[in-house]
Structures are given as structure tokens and as C-alpha cells.
Design an enzyme around this catalytic site. Sequence first.
Site, short mmCIF file in Angstrom:
data_model
loop_
_atom_site.label_atom_id
_atom_site.label_comp_id
_atom_site.label_asym_id
_atom_site.label_seq_id
_atom_site.Cartn_x
_atom_site.Cartn_y
_atom_site.Cartn_z
N ARG A 68 0.80 -1.23 0.00
CA ARG A 68 0.00 0.00 0.00
C ARG A 68 0.83 1.27 0.00
NH1 ARG A 68 -2.66 -3.38 3.45
NH2 ARG A 68 -4.50 -4.32 2.49
N LYS A 72 2.93 11.33 -11.53
CA LYS A 72 2.05 10.44 -12.31
C LYS A 72 2.82 9.16 -12.56
CE LYS A 72 -1.05 13.45 -14.90
NZ LYS A 72 -1.53 13.78 -16.26
N HIS A 87 -0.87 16.51 -26.31
CA HIS A 87 -0.81 15.10 -25.93
C HIS A 87 -2.02 14.27 -26.36
CE1 HIS A 87 2.76 16.11 -23.79
NE2 HIS A 87 2.86 14.92 -23.23
N ARG A 127 -3.50 21.68 -14.11
CA ARG A 127 -2.45 20.74 -14.49
C ARG A 127 -2.66 20.19 -15.91
NH1 ARG A 127 0.66 15.96 -11.07
NH2 ARG A 127 1.80 15.17 -12.88
N ASN A 140 -0.85 18.73 -20.78
CA ASN A 140 -1.21 17.78 -21.84
C ASN A 140 -1.28 18.45 -23.20
OD1 ASN A 140 -1.47 15.64 -20.00
ND2 ASN A 140 -3.50 16.39 -19.43
N LYS A 146 7.23 22.93 -14.47
CA LYS A 146 6.34 21.81 -14.17
C LYS A 146 5.97 21.80 -12.69
CE LYS A 146 5.05 17.07 -14.73
NZ LYS A 146 5.21 15.80 -15.42
N GLU A 161 9.12 18.04 -25.21
CA GLU A 161 8.51 18.45 -23.93
C GLU A 161 9.12 19.78 -23.45
OE1 GLU A 161 6.01 16.75 -22.65
OE2 GLU A 161 6.21 14.68 -23.35
N HIS A 173 -1.12 11.15 -28.17
CA HIS A 173 -1.49 9.79 -27.72
C HIS A 173 -2.23 9.04 -28.82
CE1 HIS A 173 -1.25 10.87 -23.15
NE2 HIS A 173 -0.07 10.62 -23.69
N HIS A 203 7.33 8.85 -27.80
CA HIS A 203 6.36 9.73 -27.15
C HIS A 203 6.60 11.20 -27.55
CE1 HIS A 203 3.71 11.31 -24.03
NE2 HIS A 203 4.69 12.09 -23.63
N GLU A 208 -4.66 17.01 -11.04
CA GLU A 208 -5.22 17.38 -12.34
C GLU A 208 -6.73 17.53 -12.32
OE1 GLU A 208 -3.18 15.59 -15.70
OE2 GLU A 208 -4.98 15.83 -16.92
N1 LIG Z 1 4.77 10.26 -15.54
C1 LIG Z 1 4.68 11.30 -16.31
O1 LIG Z 1 4.29 12.40 -15.89
C2 LIG Z 1 5.10 11.16 -17.74
C3 LIG Z 1 5.30 12.30 -18.52
C4 LIG Z 1 5.77 12.13 -19.80
C5 LIG Z 1 5.99 10.86 -20.30
N2 LIG Z 1 5.78 9.77 -19.53
C6 LIG Z 1 6.03 8.42 -20.02
O2 LIG Z 1 7.43 8.30 -20.25
C7 LIG Z 1 7.64 7.30 -21.24
C8 LIG Z 1 8.69 7.77 -22.21
O3 LIG Z 1 9.88 7.98 -21.50
P1 LIG Z 1 11.30 8.04 -22.24
O4 LIG Z 1 11.18 8.91 -23.42
O5 LIG Z 1 12.29 8.35 -21.21
O6 LIG Z 1 11.46 6.56 -22.83
P2 LIG Z 1 12.22 5.25 -22.29
O7 LIG Z 1 12.12 5.13 -20.85
O8 LIG Z 1 11.70 4.14 -23.13
O9 LIG Z 1 13.74 5.51 -22.68
C9 LIG Z 1 14.09 5.64 -24.03
C10 LIG Z 1 15.22 4.69 -24.43
O10 LIG Z 1 16.48 5.20 -23.96
C11 LIG Z 1 17.14 4.21 -23.18
N3 LIG Z 1 17.92 4.96 -22.21
C12 LIG Z 1 17.50 5.53 -21.07
N4 LIG Z 1 18.46 6.26 -20.53
C13 LIG Z 1 19.54 6.15 -21.34
C14 LIG Z 1 20.84 6.69 -21.30
N5 LIG Z 1 21.20 7.56 -20.36
N6 LIG Z 1 21.71 6.36 -22.28
C15 LIG Z 1 21.32 5.53 -23.28
N7 LIG Z 1 20.10 5.00 -23.37
C16 LIG Z 1 19.21 5.31 -22.40
C17 LIG Z 1 16.03 3.37 -22.63
O11 LIG Z 1 16.50 2.11 -22.24
C18 LIG Z 1 15.10 3.30 -23.84
O12 LIG Z 1 15.57 2.38 -24.79
C19 LIG Z 1 6.30 7.02 -21.86
O13 LIG Z 1 5.85 5.78 -21.39
C20 LIG Z 1 5.40 8.13 -21.33
O14 LIG Z 1 4.07 7.73 -21.18
C21 LIG Z 1 5.34 9.90 -18.26
ZN LIG Z 2 4.58 13.90 -22.49
#
Ligand SMILES: NC(=O)c1ccc[n+]([C@@H]2O[C@H](COP(=O)([O-])OP(=O)(O)OC[C@H]3O[C@@H](n4cnc5c(N)ncnc54)[C@H](O)[C@@H]3O)[C@@H](O)[C@H]2O)c1
Ligand SMILES: [Zn+2]
Length: 361
Positions: free
Chosen positions: A119, A141, A246, A239, A243, A225, A183, A250, A263, A235
Site C-alpha cells: 500500500r 504520475k 498530448h 495541471r 497535456n 512543471k 517536452e 497519444h 512519445h 489534475e
Molecule cells: N509520468 C509522467 O508524468 C510522464 C510524462 C511524460 C511521459 N511519460 C512516459 O514516459 C515514457 C517515455 O519515456 P522516455 O522517453 O524516457 O522513454 P524510455 O524510458 O523508453 O527511454 C528511451 C530509451 O532510452 C534508453 N535509455 C534511457 N536512458 C539512457 C541513457 N542515459 N543512455 C542511453 N540510453 C538510455 C532506454 O533504455 C530506452 O531504450 C512514456 O511511457 C510516457 O508515457 C510519463
Molecule cells: Zn509527455
Amino acid sequence: MHSLNVALGARSYPIIIGPKLLGDAQYLLPSIRGRQVCVVTNETVAPLYLARLLKGLPGFDKVDVVELPDGESYKTLNTVNRIFDALLEKRHNRTTTLIALGGGVVGDMCGFAAACYQRGVDFIQIPTTLLALVDSSVGGKTGVNHPLGKNMIGAFYQPRLVLADTDTLTTLPGREFSAGIAEVIKYGLICDAPFFLWLEANMDALLQRDTAILAYAVDRCCRDKAAVVASDERESGRRAILNFGHTFGHAIETVQGYGAWLHGEAVAAGMVLALELSRLCGSVDNNLLGRLRSLLRKARLPQRPPAGMTVTDFLQAMALDKKVVNGRLRLVVLKALGEARVAEDTPREKVIDALKNCGVR
Ligand SMILES: NC(=O)c1ccc[n+]([C@@H]2O[C@H](COP(=O)([O-])OP(=O)(O)OC[C@H]3O[C@@H](n4cnc5c(N)ncnc54)[C@H](O)[C@@H]3O)[C@@H](O)[C@H]2O)c1
Ligand SMILES: [Zn+2]
């Protein structure tokens, strides 16, 4: 080194930004309350940064590591279950701290696991992609995808610390770095006009990953942010401006299949669509669209939706989006550069016009 605070009352936490932070115990230790730690990372990031991180965790009774497969397609409940399996098998109790070491995919899943395990246990974000440094690691999030929609299963759950080591970005592939820039540009558009001008002047240095420029940009995005999140943690209103682009983005991710478009790439094309919609609503002019396109071009990001996607594809995918409330499509539009608002009931015809004006059949 830059540092700032995300002000959320009892759930407030620091964000520390700069080079050479990973592996330095002085940043991590104050945020770890118990004697057990579990690092959640993936098969790509572990060989690059796990050893450095573990150096910064001396003297714990238990430090376990869960290495997940890499990719958005693994951002599922099944994968999160592997974290629970490891925590239970290795007898982690309620005082454990989970540490997410990786991009947004690892961060979202680790945070969700932390929200659910017994939990709720403590967790720390150590983001290693630009997108994760400026966006996903901040704001609480967490969650996973469902075959019928992205991020449909999740929880609001704040970390106790975000440790943003800009040195990790040296190994990030160019395409991933560009995706994060989408972003970054978003903050300028929705709430920080001076930052948008700064980006127009400094995009080249940013793309070269100049250390000082990078740390400044990450700090600025996290501040923007943090301010939005502090005003509306769950949100219920403001907030939602985060998006921007987005809902369209999406739709692109869902229709193309998770992982085909990154993304940030989908958000880039989505922001062009959202800005065109804003123009049709009469609030911004063509000039701003041109400036956005030119920044995206410089950053090697898409400026239009995927060629194969139709208006019907968009409308169907957007109807499933979380931003649909009681059948009404809520979309974020700009009032002006640096000022966004949520349009509660955007006429369908306007959305269709915006799509068509951007080349969607
Ligand atoms: N929680 C939130 O508020 C929020 C906001 C925006 C996006 N997201 C989510 O984030 C995700 C996208 O995140 P992302 O773009 O970081 O993608 P990701 O986590 O898939 O990373 C991208 C790629 O880079 C690699 N990688 C990571 N760090 C590295 C480094 N330092 N050197 C070399 N390779 C590296 C990873 O293994 C992967 O292959 C989506 O699922 C999206 O929905 C969440
Ligand atoms: Zn985003």
C-alpha cells in the site's frame, strides 16, 4: 548544481540537477529512511549506470536490483508484477525504498510499483533520458499502458527525491534526445514565453548537449512543471495544460502501435495540431506556428502527423483518451504564447479542420 523544491505540503520533495550527482551518497542518503533498497532499471541502462549508482549506496542491509526488459511495449501490469515478485521473494518490507534508474518507462512503472507495494513505499527517481529529466520524473504520475489505451492504469504517487544527473544524457541516442526536446518546447508554449525565446536563441547549443545550457534548460522545465503541479496536484484543473499536444500525440502513439513513434515525436506533431486548433479558435496567428515548426525542424522532430493516419483514426483514438469527460473532448489550446487554457467542449468540426489543415486525410 541547481536545486528546487516541489511544494506539495507533506509530499514536498527536492529536485537536484547537475553533472556528477550519481554515485555521490550525500544526495541520496538523506532521502532513504529504511535499511532496504531496491533499484529498478532496465537492460540498457544497467550496464551504463548501475555500478555508479550502487557506489552511492554504501552500508545498506539489502540492496536488490530488478532489471526489466527495455521498451514502451513492456510498460504493462505483467512487467510491474516482476517488481512485486522480486520484492516479495527478497522479503522487502514496508520500510524499503525503490529507486527508478532509467527513462520514463522505468520511472512510471517503478513509481506505480512503489504506490502499490504494501500500500505504498518510498521511491526515488533517477531519470536518465531528457524526457524523464524534464517531465516524467516530476509530478507523481505513475502507471502502465493497457492494450486499449496508453497510461490507462496508474496512480498519483510522489517520489521523495528526483536526482537529475545531466551526465547520463551523454549516452542517450540522438533520436531520444530530440524526443525530450519536444517536452522542453512545450513548457515555453504553455507557460513560459521568455523560455520559448531562450530556446529560439539557444537550440543549437542545447542540441550539442552543452553542460551549462542543458542544466539551465532542465532546471527551467522542472520549475515550470513544479509550479503547475503545485497548483493542482491531481489534475482537477490547471495541471491539464501539461497535456498540450498530448491528446493528438497519444492518438498517434495508439494507432501507430506503442514504440513506433517515440512519445516526444508524437507530442511534437501533436503540438502542431493543437496550435493549429488554437489558431482556428482565433487566439494565435500563423507566425507562431511557423516559429514552432522551425524549432521542431532544428530539433529534428516531426512537424506533421504520420502520413498513413486518417481523420477517423484520430477521432476514434481521441474518444478513448482520458481527457474525454462525459463524452466531451477537453483539449488544451493556447490563448497566446506562454498561456494555455483547457477548452472544455471543442467543436468536432474545428478538430477535423485542424487535422485536415495539417495534411491528415
Ligand atoms: N509520468 C509522467 O508524468 C510522464 C510524462 C511524460 C511521459 N511519460 C512516459 O514516459 C515514457 C517515455 O519515456 P522516455 O522517453 O524516457 O522513454 P524510455 O524510458 O523508453 O527511454 C528511451 C530509451 O532510452 C534508453 N535509455 C534511457 N536512458 C539512457 C541513457 N542515459 N543512455 C542511453 N540510453 C538510455 C532506454 O533504455 C530506452 O531504450 C512514456 O511511457 C510516457 O508515457 C510519463
Ligand atoms: Zn509527455
